[in-house]
Design an enzyme around this catalytic site. Sequence first.
Site, PDB file in Angstrom:
ATOM      1  N   ARG A  17     -10.593 -12.622   7.413  1.00 28.90           N
ATOM      2  CA  ARG A  17      -9.493 -13.214   7.002  1.00 28.90           C
ATOM      3  C   ARG A  17      -9.851 -14.648   6.183  1.00 28.90           C
ATOM      4  NH1 ARG A  17      -4.752 -10.677   8.706  1.00 28.90           N
ATOM      5  NH2 ARG A  17      -4.775 -10.010  11.029  1.00 28.90           N
ATOM      6  N   ASP A  31      -7.397  -8.807   6.610  1.00 28.52           N
ATOM      7  CA  ASP A  31      -8.557  -8.513   7.506  1.00 28.52           C
ATOM      8  C   ASP A  31      -9.053  -6.980   7.760  1.00 28.52           C
ATOM      9  OD1 ASP A  31      -6.105  -7.327   8.738  1.00 28.52           O
ATOM     10  OD2 ASP A  31      -7.200  -7.252  10.513  1.00 28.52           O
ATOM     11  N   LYS A  67      -1.155  -1.330  -4.622  1.00 26.76           N
ATOM     12  CA  LYS A  67      -1.826  -0.301  -4.791  1.00 26.76           C
ATOM     13  C   LYS A  67      -0.832   0.842  -5.090  1.00 26.76           C
ATOM     14  CE  LYS A  67      -5.635  -0.862  -1.163  1.00 26.76           C
ATOM     15  NZ  LYS A  67      -6.121  -0.333   0.045  1.00 26.76           N
ATOM     16  N   ASP A  98       0.939  -1.138   0.081  1.00 32.43           N
ATOM     17  CA  ASP A  98       0.056   0.064  -0.133  1.00 32.43           C
ATOM     18  C   ASP A  98       0.871   1.143  -0.157  1.00 32.43           C
ATOM     19  OD1 ASP A  98      -2.354   1.410   0.078  1.00 32.43           O
ATOM     20  OD2 ASP A  98      -2.425   1.279   2.534  1.00 32.43           O
TER      21      ASP A  98
HETATM   22  P1  5GP Z   1       1.804  -0.400   3.954  1.00 36.16           P
HETATM   23  O1  5GP Z   1       2.774  -0.077   4.927  1.00 36.16           O
HETATM   24  O2  5GP Z   1       2.094  -0.740   2.703  1.00 36.16           O
HETATM   25  O3  5GP Z   1       0.744   1.063   3.912  1.00 36.16           O
HETATM   26  O4  5GP Z   1       0.811  -1.251   4.638  1.00 36.16           O
HETATM   27  C1  5GP Z   1       0.880  -2.647   4.339  1.00 36.16           C
HETATM   28  C2  5GP Z   1      -0.235  -3.375   5.156  1.00 36.16           C
HETATM   29  O5  5GP Z   1      -1.313  -2.692   5.321  1.00 36.16           O
HETATM   30  C3  5GP Z   1      -0.481  -4.678   4.376  1.00 36.16           C
HETATM   31  O6  5GP Z   1       0.248  -5.703   4.775  1.00 36.16           O
HETATM   32  C4  5GP Z   1      -1.734  -4.927   5.123  1.00 36.16           C
HETATM   33  O7  5GP Z   1      -1.853  -5.506   6.266  1.00 36.16           O
HETATM   34  C5  5GP Z   1      -2.445  -3.435   5.341  1.00 36.16           C
HETATM   35  N1  5GP Z   1      -3.568  -3.044   4.294  1.00 36.16           N
HETATM   36  C6  5GP Z   1      -2.901  -2.127   3.348  1.00 36.16           C
HETATM   37  N2  5GP Z   1      -4.249  -2.039   2.514  1.00 36.16           N
HETATM   38  C7  5GP Z   1      -4.975  -2.659   3.025  1.00 36.16           C
HETATM   39  C8  5GP Z   1      -6.334  -3.128   2.322  1.00 36.16           C
HETATM   40  O8  5GP Z   1      -6.870  -2.460   1.324  1.00 36.16           O
HETATM   41  N3  5GP Z   1      -7.119  -4.112   3.248  1.00 36.16           N
HETATM   42  C9  5GP Z   1      -6.387  -4.675   4.090  1.00 36.16           C
HETATM   43  N4  5GP Z   1      -7.378  -5.608   4.707  1.00 36.16           N
HETATM   44  N5  5GP Z   1      -5.310  -4.197   4.783  1.00 36.16           N
HETATM   45  C10 5GP Z   1      -4.391  -3.382   4.074  1.00 36.16           C
END
Ligand code: 5GP
Length: 179
Positions: free
Chosen positions: A164, A158, A130, A102
């Site tokens: 999950r 989740d 994303k 993300d």
């Molecule tokens: P980042 O550090 O890249 O922003 O976030 C990564 C983590 O955020 C992922 O491993 C996941 O656990 C959570 N995450 C990010 N986007 C989503 C989403 O659309 N749905 C869910 N369930 N978790 C997300």
Amino acid sequence: MNKDIEKIILTEDELLGIAKRLGSRITTDFAGKNLLIVGILKGSVYFLSDLTRHIDTECRIDFIQASSYGGDTVSSGEIKIIKDIHDDLTGFDVLLVEDILDTGNTLKYIYDMLSKRNPKSISIATLLDKPSRREADIKADYYGVNVPDAFVVGYGLDYNQFYRNLPYIGILKEEIYKK
Ligand code: 5GP
């Protein structure tokens, strides 16, 4: 379909197809290497379990757990390691397996932390990407599909520790997390 899901974006068959496609590429790329697969708990477990069953080369499997969103849909940006792997990664070709990339802050933190432990290489496999939301300078070597900027759950992902176990990935209805 679960009543809290707006729309399914990846079916069970499509998810298995991704695991097979990426597993086959990883098999070729890591043949003869000292592969250490590191799943990032908890979201990656379903993907890792399907993916590794389609990796046909010798490998070890371990897990890292970083702090989660704590019941929110946006990352706090503060990352804490709750479960770690070995301190010394000398000689290992590490493959990090993540559910969704993300902002990239979590993976970047883990990537930098493991880079200091002398691995031979570190690669990244993520089921979902994303790219529109990226903040950290990090890119996946293997990714399943790009997803729209919506909150998705299922197949390991989740919301507040629920959903999950859905066998598919779907967009969670906004009314569930904007209560
Ligand atoms: P980042 O550090 O890249 O922003 O976030 C990564 C983590 O955020 C992922 O491993 C996941 O656990 C959570 N995450 C990010 N986007 C989503 C989403 O659309 N749905 C869910 N369930 N978790 C997300």
